[in-house]
Design a protein around this motif. Structure first.
Motif, short mmCIF file in Angstrom:
data_model
loop_
_atom_site.label_atom_id
_atom_site.label_comp_id
_atom_site.label_asym_id
_atom_site.label_seq_id
_atom_site.Cartn_x
_atom_site.Cartn_y
_atom_site.Cartn_z
N GLU A 7 0.83 -1.21 0.00
CA GLU A 7 0.00 0.00 0.00
C GLU A 7 0.87 1.26 0.00
O GLU A 7 0.60 2.22 -0.74
CB GLU A 7 -0.92 -0.01 1.23
N GLN A 8 1.92 1.27 0.81
CA GLN A 8 2.82 2.43 0.85
C GLN A 8 3.55 2.62 -0.48
O GLN A 8 3.73 3.75 -0.94
CB GLN A 8 3.84 2.28 1.98
N GLU A 22 2.41 1.69 -3.44
CA GLU A 22 1.42 2.19 -4.40
C GLU A 22 1.16 3.68 -4.19
O GLU A 22 0.99 4.43 -5.14
CB GLU A 22 0.12 1.38 -4.31
N THR A 23 1.13 4.11 -2.93
CA THR A 23 0.94 5.53 -2.63
C THR A 23 2.09 6.35 -3.21
O THR A 23 1.86 7.41 -3.81
CB THR A 23 0.81 5.76 -1.11
N LEU A 24 3.32 5.87 -3.03
CA LEU A 24 4.47 6.58 -3.60
C LEU A 24 4.37 6.66 -5.13
O LEU A 24 4.67 7.69 -5.72
CB LEU A 24 5.77 5.88 -3.22
N LYS A 25 3.95 5.56 -5.75
CA LYS A 25 3.81 5.56 -7.21
C LYS A 25 2.77 6.59 -7.66
O LYS A 25 2.94 7.24 -8.69
CB LYS A 25 3.40 4.17 -7.71
N GLN A 26 1.70 6.71 -6.91
CA GLN A 26 0.65 7.67 -7.27
C GLN A 26 1.07 9.11 -6.99
O GLN A 26 0.80 10.00 -7.77
CB GLN A 26 -0.65 7.35 -6.51
N ASP A 27 1.74 9.33 -5.85
CA ASP A 27 2.15 10.68 -5.46
C ASP A 27 3.33 11.20 -6.28
O ASP A 27 3.46 12.42 -6.44
CB ASP A 27 2.51 10.73 -3.97
N ARG A 28 4.15 10.28 -6.78
CA ARG A 28 5.30 10.62 -7.62
C ARG A 28 6.15 11.76 -7.05
O ARG A 28 6.31 12.81 -7.67
CB ARG A 28 4.85 10.97 -9.04
#
Length: 135
Positions: free
Chosen positions: A88-89, A91-97
């Motif tokens: 989950e963390q 994926e969050t980094l991938k989305q927040d870029r």
């Protein structure tokens, strides 16, 4: 004379690394014992629920986090990531870029391009050398 198969065993840290999981997140009985080659093969062939869960949800060790983010382990460090991350963390980094992630992904892409260029160059040189030897 009978042949005896020597049972190879490894420390839990080595087994966890081979399984691609974070040692501290594994069950106590895994961390406190030794793992034989046969047990490791069995875990890889038919992972128990705890191993499937760890691989799916994490927390993941640095090499796995780096691979999932497309950066190097050093890039993770430069980005301030020093702890294992969950899926989950990640994926969050991938989305927040964040900026550091984009920069490190670009660095990693450049490294891959350069590696491919050097590999191609070596192959071409070997091919020329082989043709010269045949003449």
């Amino acid at each position: 004379m009978t042949s005896h198969q020597n049972t190879q065993s490894m420390k839990p840290a080595t087994a966890a690394k081979k399984l691609g999981v974070y040692l501290e997140a594994t069950p106590a009985e895994f961390r406190e014992g030794v793992v034989t080659r046969a047990e490791l093969n069995a875990l890889q062939a038919e992972p128990p629920a705890w191993l499937r869960d760890l691989r799916r949800d994490g927390p993941h060790p640095r090499p796995v986090v780096a691979a999932k983010l497309g950066v190097s382990i050093a890039g993770l460090h430069r980005g301030g990531v020093s702890e294992p991350l969950t899926t989950e963390q990640i994926e969050t980094l991938k989305q927040d870029r964040p900026e550091w992630l984009e920069r490190e992904q670009a660095v990693q892409a450049d490294v891959r391009k350069e590696t491919a260029r050097v590999k191609k160059l070596h192959a071409e040189r070997a091919d020329r050398a082989e043709r010269a030897d045949q003449d």
